[in-house]
Design a protein around this motif. Structure first.
Motif, PDB file in Angstrom:
ATOM      1  N   UNK A 144      96.629  -0.054 113.105  1.00  0.00           N
ATOM      2  CA  UNK A 144      96.973   1.040 112.182  1.00  0.00           C
ATOM      3  C   UNK A 144      96.068   1.009 110.961  1.00  0.00           C
ATOM      4  N   UNK A 145      95.866  -0.187 110.392  1.00  0.00           N
ATOM      5  CA  UNK A 145      94.983  -0.304 109.233  1.00  0.00           C
ATOM      6  C   UNK A 145      93.574   0.174 109.544  1.00  0.00           C
ATOM      7  N   UNK A 146      93.060  -0.216 110.700  1.00  0.00           N
ATOM      8  CA  UNK A 146      91.715   0.229 111.105  1.00  0.00           C
ATOM      9  C   UNK A 146      91.653   1.754 111.236  1.00  0.00           C
ATOM     10  N   UNK A 147      92.695   2.330 111.808  1.00  0.00           N
ATOM     11  CA  UNK A 147      92.676   3.774 112.040  1.00  0.00           C
ATOM     12  C   UNK A 147      92.847   4.564 110.738  1.00  0.00           C
ATOM     13  N   UNK A 204      97.762  -1.049 122.920  1.00  0.00           N
ATOM     14  CA  UNK A 204      97.971  -0.185 121.760  1.00  0.00           C
ATOM     15  C   UNK A 204      96.918   0.909 121.766  1.00  0.00           C
ATOM     16  N   UNK A 205      97.367   2.140 121.642  1.00  0.00           N
ATOM     17  CA  UNK A 205      96.457   3.287 121.614  1.00  0.00           C
ATOM     18  C   UNK A 205      96.675   4.077 120.331  1.00  0.00           C
ATOM     19  N   UNK A 206      95.577   4.490 119.714  1.00  0.00           N
ATOM     20  CA  UNK A 206      95.661   5.268 118.474  1.00  0.00           C
ATOM     21  C   UNK A 206      95.004   6.633 118.658  1.00  0.00           C
ATOM     22  N   UNK A 207      95.549   7.611 117.967  1.00  0.00           N
ATOM     23  CA  UNK A 207      95.007   8.965 117.970  1.00  0.00           C
ATOM     24  C   UNK A 207      95.128   9.515 116.554  1.00  0.00           C
ATOM     25  N   UNK A 243      90.148   7.954 106.684  1.00  0.00           N
ATOM     26  CA  UNK A 243      89.687   8.085 105.299  1.00  0.00           C
ATOM     27  C   UNK A 243      88.178   8.339 105.268  1.00  0.00           C
ATOM     28  N   UNK A 244      87.432   7.558 106.034  1.00  0.00           N
ATOM     29  CA  UNK A 244      85.977   7.693 106.070  1.00  0.00           C
ATOM     30  C   UNK A 244      85.546   9.068 106.590  1.00  0.00           C
ATOM     31  N   UNK A 245      86.362   9.656 107.434  1.00  0.00           N
ATOM     32  CA  UNK A 245      86.045  10.972 108.004  1.00  0.00           C
ATOM     33  C   UNK A 245      86.553  12.126 107.141  1.00  0.00           C
ATOM     34  N   UNK A 246      87.243  11.771 106.041  1.00  0.00           N
ATOM     35  CA  UNK A 246      87.775  12.814 105.165  1.00  0.00           C
ATOM     36  C   UNK A 246      89.090  13.402 105.645  1.00  0.00           C
ATOM     37  N   UNK A 247      89.682  12.776 106.666  1.00  0.00           N
ATOM     38  CA  UNK A 247      90.993  13.221 107.173  1.00  0.00           C
ATOM     39  C   UNK A 247      92.068  12.314 106.587  1.00  0.00           C
ATOM     40  N   UNK A 248      92.376  12.505 105.327  1.00  0.00           N
ATOM     41  CA  UNK A 248      93.232  11.583 104.587  1.00  0.00           C
ATOM     42  C   UNK A 248      94.646  11.552 105.163  1.00  0.00           C
TER      43      UNK A 248
END
Length: 202
Positions: free
Chosen positions: A90-93, A56-59, A98-103
């Protein structure tokens, strides 16, 4: 007692000790073999779980991956565990965004699922969970889960009850339409606001 009697007595004791020792060794070997059996089963389960996670890869645009392998391991529906692994990623990403302000939140309308080989013993299960950006932190979601089944309707009511304690007061679960594959995999995907992280949105 003469020497002959002593020898017979000692021989009898020696045989008894020998038989006891053999019994102990056999018992230890029996436990050892079954212990190794359990360890092998645990190792197999861990290796499959690791394989699922690695595929699984996330971006910034979402998470996607393919699981190819046994449909069942030790009686467990391993192929379907790919959905569990995907939900966790998905939950982690979403939290990272959210933490980075990219809601962001999951775009239910563009989720893609496909399965091949169901019932054959070896399956290919492909998933794509896209994200969509939102303007404010209270439009975002930071937790993600699913409920599904092969050739049977997912137990959505039960899962809603299980997840309800995780919700903030007055909030509800955001649930997708039922997603299906031609081979019979059925999934509801679910997102919500994590209490601690999004407490300002209560």
């Amino acid at each position: 007692m003469n020497d002959t009697q002593n020898r017979h007595t000692l021989k009898g004791k020696s045989n008894a000790v020998g038989k006891t020792a053999i019994a102990i060794v056999v018992l230890l070997m029996f436990n050892l073999v079954f212990g190794f059996g359990d360890a092998i089963q645990e190792w197999a389960a861990v290796s499959v779980a690791e394989k699922i996670g690695q595929n699984i890869a996330c971006s910034d645009g979402g998470c996607e991956g393919i699981y190819t392998g046994p449909e069942f391991v030790n009686g467990a529906d391993v192929a379907h565990q790919f959905s569990n692994a995907m939900a966790a990623k998905v939950g982690d990403h979403l939290k990272k965004h959210y933490d980075e302000g990219n809601y962001a939140k999951v775009d239910f309308s563009t989720i893609s699922m496909s399965t091949k080989g169901m019932g054959s013993g070896t399956v290919e299960f492909e998933l794509s969970i896209p994200f969509v950006r939102v303007a404010t932190k209270c439009e975002a979601f930071t937790s993600f889960d699913h409920v599904g089944g092969w050739n049977h309707k997912p137990a959505l009511s039960r899962r809603k009850k299980e997840l309800h304690p995780l919700l903030m007061k007055g909030h509800s679960l955001n649930i997708s339409d039922l997603k299906t594959t031609p081979e019979g995999l059925q999934e509801y995907w679910i997102q919500w606001k994590q209490k601690k992280k999004q407490s300002a949105c209560e």
